[in-house]
Write an enzyme that holds these catalytic residues in place. Sequence first.
Site, short mmCIF file in Angstrom:
data_model
loop_
_atom_site.label_atom_id
_atom_site.label_comp_id
_atom_site.label_asym_id
_atom_site.label_seq_id
_atom_site.Cartn_x
_atom_site.Cartn_y
_atom_site.Cartn_z
N GLY A 50 -16.29 0.12 -32.96
CA GLY A 50 -16.32 0.62 -34.33
C GLY A 50 -17.23 1.83 -34.42
O GLY A 50 -18.03 2.08 -33.51
N CYS A 77 -17.83 -2.56 -26.77
CA CYS A 77 -18.56 -1.43 -27.35
C CYS A 77 -19.40 -1.89 -28.56
O CYS A 77 -20.37 -2.60 -28.38
CB CYS A 77 -17.55 -0.33 -27.70
N TYR A 78 -19.01 -1.53 -29.76
CA TYR A 78 -19.76 -2.02 -30.93
C TYR A 78 -19.83 -3.55 -30.89
O TYR A 78 -20.85 -4.14 -31.24
CB TYR A 78 -19.08 -1.58 -32.23
N HIS A 169 -14.30 0.64 -22.96
CA HIS A 169 -13.07 0.19 -23.64
C HIS A 169 -12.01 -0.23 -22.62
O HIS A 169 -11.39 0.63 -22.00
CB HIS A 169 -12.52 1.32 -24.51
N GLU A 171 -9.19 -1.48 -23.35
CA GLU A 171 -7.86 -1.44 -23.96
C GLU A 171 -7.16 -0.10 -23.82
O GLU A 171 -5.98 0.02 -24.08
CB GLU A 171 -7.96 -1.84 -25.45
N SER A 224 16.48 5.67 -43.49
CA SER A 224 16.94 7.01 -43.13
C SER A 224 18.05 6.96 -42.08
O SER A 224 18.66 7.98 -41.80
CB SER A 224 15.77 7.79 -42.55
N GLY A 225 18.25 5.78 -41.51
CA GLY A 225 19.18 5.72 -40.39
C GLY A 225 18.44 5.81 -39.07
O GLY A 225 19.03 5.66 -38.00
N GLY A 226 17.15 6.04 -39.12
CA GLY A 226 16.33 6.05 -37.91
C GLY A 226 15.94 4.63 -37.53
O GLY A 226 16.11 3.70 -38.32
N ASP A 228 12.97 3.18 -36.98
CA ASP A 228 11.83 2.51 -37.63
C ASP A 228 12.22 1.91 -38.98
O ASP A 228 11.97 0.73 -39.25
CB ASP A 228 10.66 3.48 -37.84
N THR A 230 15.15 1.25 -40.10
CA THR A 230 16.20 0.24 -39.98
C THR A 230 15.62 -1.10 -39.51
O THR A 230 15.96 -2.16 -40.03
CB THR A 230 17.30 0.69 -39.00
N ARG A 298 10.15 22.10 -47.28
CA ARG A 298 9.63 20.74 -47.11
C ARG A 298 9.18 20.17 -48.45
O ARG A 298 9.45 19.02 -48.77
CB ARG A 298 8.44 20.74 -46.16
N LYS A 380 6.41 2.56 -30.54
CA LYS A 380 7.85 2.86 -30.59
C LYS A 380 8.67 1.97 -29.64
O LYS A 380 9.71 1.44 -30.02
CB LYS A 380 8.05 4.32 -30.21
N ASP A 461 41.66 38.83 -29.71
CA ASP A 461 41.62 40.28 -29.55
C ASP A 461 40.74 40.94 -30.59
O ASP A 461 40.65 42.15 -30.66
CB ASP A 461 43.04 40.85 -29.70
N LYS A 516 6.40 23.10 -26.05
CA LYS A 516 5.41 22.87 -27.11
C LYS A 516 4.12 22.44 -26.45
O LYS A 516 4.15 21.44 -25.75
CB LYS A 516 5.90 21.77 -28.04
N GLU A 522 10.60 21.33 -33.82
CA GLU A 522 11.48 21.90 -34.83
C GLU A 522 11.30 23.41 -34.81
O GLU A 522 10.30 23.93 -34.32
CB GLU A 522 11.13 21.34 -36.22
P1 XMP Z 1 7.09 19.58 -34.44
O1 XMP Z 1 8.15 20.48 -34.95
O2 XMP Z 1 5.87 19.61 -35.30
O3 XMP Z 1 7.70 18.11 -34.56
O4 XMP Z 1 6.79 19.80 -32.99
C1 XMP Z 1 7.15 16.95 -34.01
C2 XMP Z 1 8.01 15.78 -34.46
O5 XMP Z 1 7.90 15.61 -35.87
C3 XMP Z 1 9.15 15.78 -36.50
N1 XMP Z 1 8.93 16.54 -37.75
C4 XMP Z 1 9.01 16.02 -38.98
N2 XMP Z 1 9.30 14.79 -39.39
N3 XMP Z 1 9.05 15.48 -41.63
C5 XMP Z 1 9.35 14.53 -40.71
O6 XMP Z 1 9.64 13.41 -41.09
C6 XMP Z 1 8.74 16.75 -41.31
O7 XMP Z 1 8.49 17.58 -42.16
C7 XMP Z 1 8.73 17.04 -39.90
N4 XMP Z 1 8.47 18.15 -39.18
C8 XMP Z 1 8.61 17.83 -37.88
C9 XMP Z 1 10.01 16.52 -35.50
O8 XMP Z 1 11.39 16.24 -35.70
C10 XMP Z 1 9.50 15.99 -34.18
O9 XMP Z 1 10.07 14.75 -33.85
#
Ligand code: XMP
Length: 524
Positions: A50, A77-78, A169, A171, A224-226, A228, A230, A298, A380, A461, A516, A522
Amino acid sequence: TILVLDFGSQYSHLITRRLREHNVYCEMLPCTQKLSELSWKPKGVILSGGPYSVYWDDAPHVDPAVFDLNVPILGICYGLQEIAWHFGKNVHAGEKREYGHAYLKIEKQRDGHVDRLFKGLEDDVEVWMSHGDKLSNMPEDFAITATTANAPFAGIAHKQKMLYGIQFHPEVTHTPKGRVLLRNFAVDICQCKTDWTMGKFVDQEIARIRALVGDKGQVIGAVSGGVDSTVAAKLMQEAIGERFHAVLVDNGVLRLNEAKQVKETLTKGLGINLTVVDASDRFLGRLKGVTDDPEKKRKIIGNTFIEVFQETAKKIAADAAGSSRAGEIEWLLQGTLYPDVIESISFKGPSATIKTHHNVGGLLEGMHLKLIEPLRELFKDEVRELGTNLGIPEDLVWRHPFPGPGIAIRILGEVTPEQVRIAREADYIFIEEIKAAGLYRKISQAFAALLPVKAVGVMGDKRVHDQVIALRAVETSDFMTADWYPFDGDFLKKVSRRIVNEVEGVCRVVYDITSKPPGTIEME
Ligand code: XMP
């Protein structure tokens, strides 16, 4: 069961994760948990790290009854300092703060239990230190079990009782043998069973949700269809059925056919009570004219989402009030994962634990809802395992992440219905080919973006002056850094040919070869 008492270290949840990896069940509670209020007796207790100093006036301390439980205790630790403080108040600020790698020298004992924690470990074990306080000397009846160059009390243990403290630590992955040490504690010393599985997590989480929400309570949550959202939604559906209301907001910038597909899978496939709201026109109307300000996109999408979600929630609440599932909607589901929970501040009380996710931040303020986050202890890969366990289709369990602002931040320049069509169709082809080539799981995230420029080409053409699609595909483990994916030339050729032939308005395809950093994943 191991009871983990959390003093707010950023690593606390990793303790529970490591124990789960050994199939040991554990529960993490705030460090101030009163033992008299626990309905079960732990087989062992771990006191986490902590950010405090035990000798501060307002430092958090465990219920002293912990030390009367007569079960093994491990202080990290703590946690070590908390044990020392309880037995002798021998802690003071170290002259040197110590962060980073250190090498452990283990004090072998000829008999007794004191070095059982280090069973199977040799000297020079690499460990991760992160602390600023030190023991000034040993509390009575304690022995030194390990040292490092800078920490004469890197490990301590009570000579008779099964009380252990370590300054480092175990862990974190920077302590490679930490897993062995935690296993020694949980399995050998506490004699916990190793029969915990994801299936049991489901049962426990469902029971916890039912207890929290009660017989009448209702929960609303965006999907969202993602994976997490779901998985979180399916867990809620298993726990409270129709009293969970999932909402999918079609913002007009989802992937091609996404809203339809998600509806199919969630309602027909998974039996989730889902409302789909088509608000495309409202979103696209507000995005009109925004050309070169990604943050504005956004904001518009975030705020419009909140607005639509709240309207929908009101409607759903009004409908539910008149139905047999009557009860107030008082909970908001969020699919927050452990990595989203940046710092654990849980012992400060329930209000401090509320975290807003960047996609739906702002929802809570407007809605007076309490937050329910069934995935907040999971990583994840664990969520994927859980999803598979819950019968969620593979396709969805392994879906690439998709940002809340959707394709809008992949259309550089103004987002118009026509631009959305082009970006969507190109994206669909790219992903279809990635799947066909068996690369989808290897790549962490891939998409097609639409550049705000026109280029010249010849098609048939005719000379054309059309748009440019940029493909992006990256490999990453944490999305903080990422490398572009090295496709072979034939694959790129095929994707390029298909996009130019099949997507009207595109005459060129380029591949983004920026890592990156310095790029982001993005494009906006
Ligand atoms: P970047 O573009 O920052 O993205 O390298 C890293 C991860 O985050 C996602 N991402 C977003 N997700 N709202 C979201 O829910 C956002 O505004 C947003 N911007 C980036 C991106 O798809 C990648 O998985």
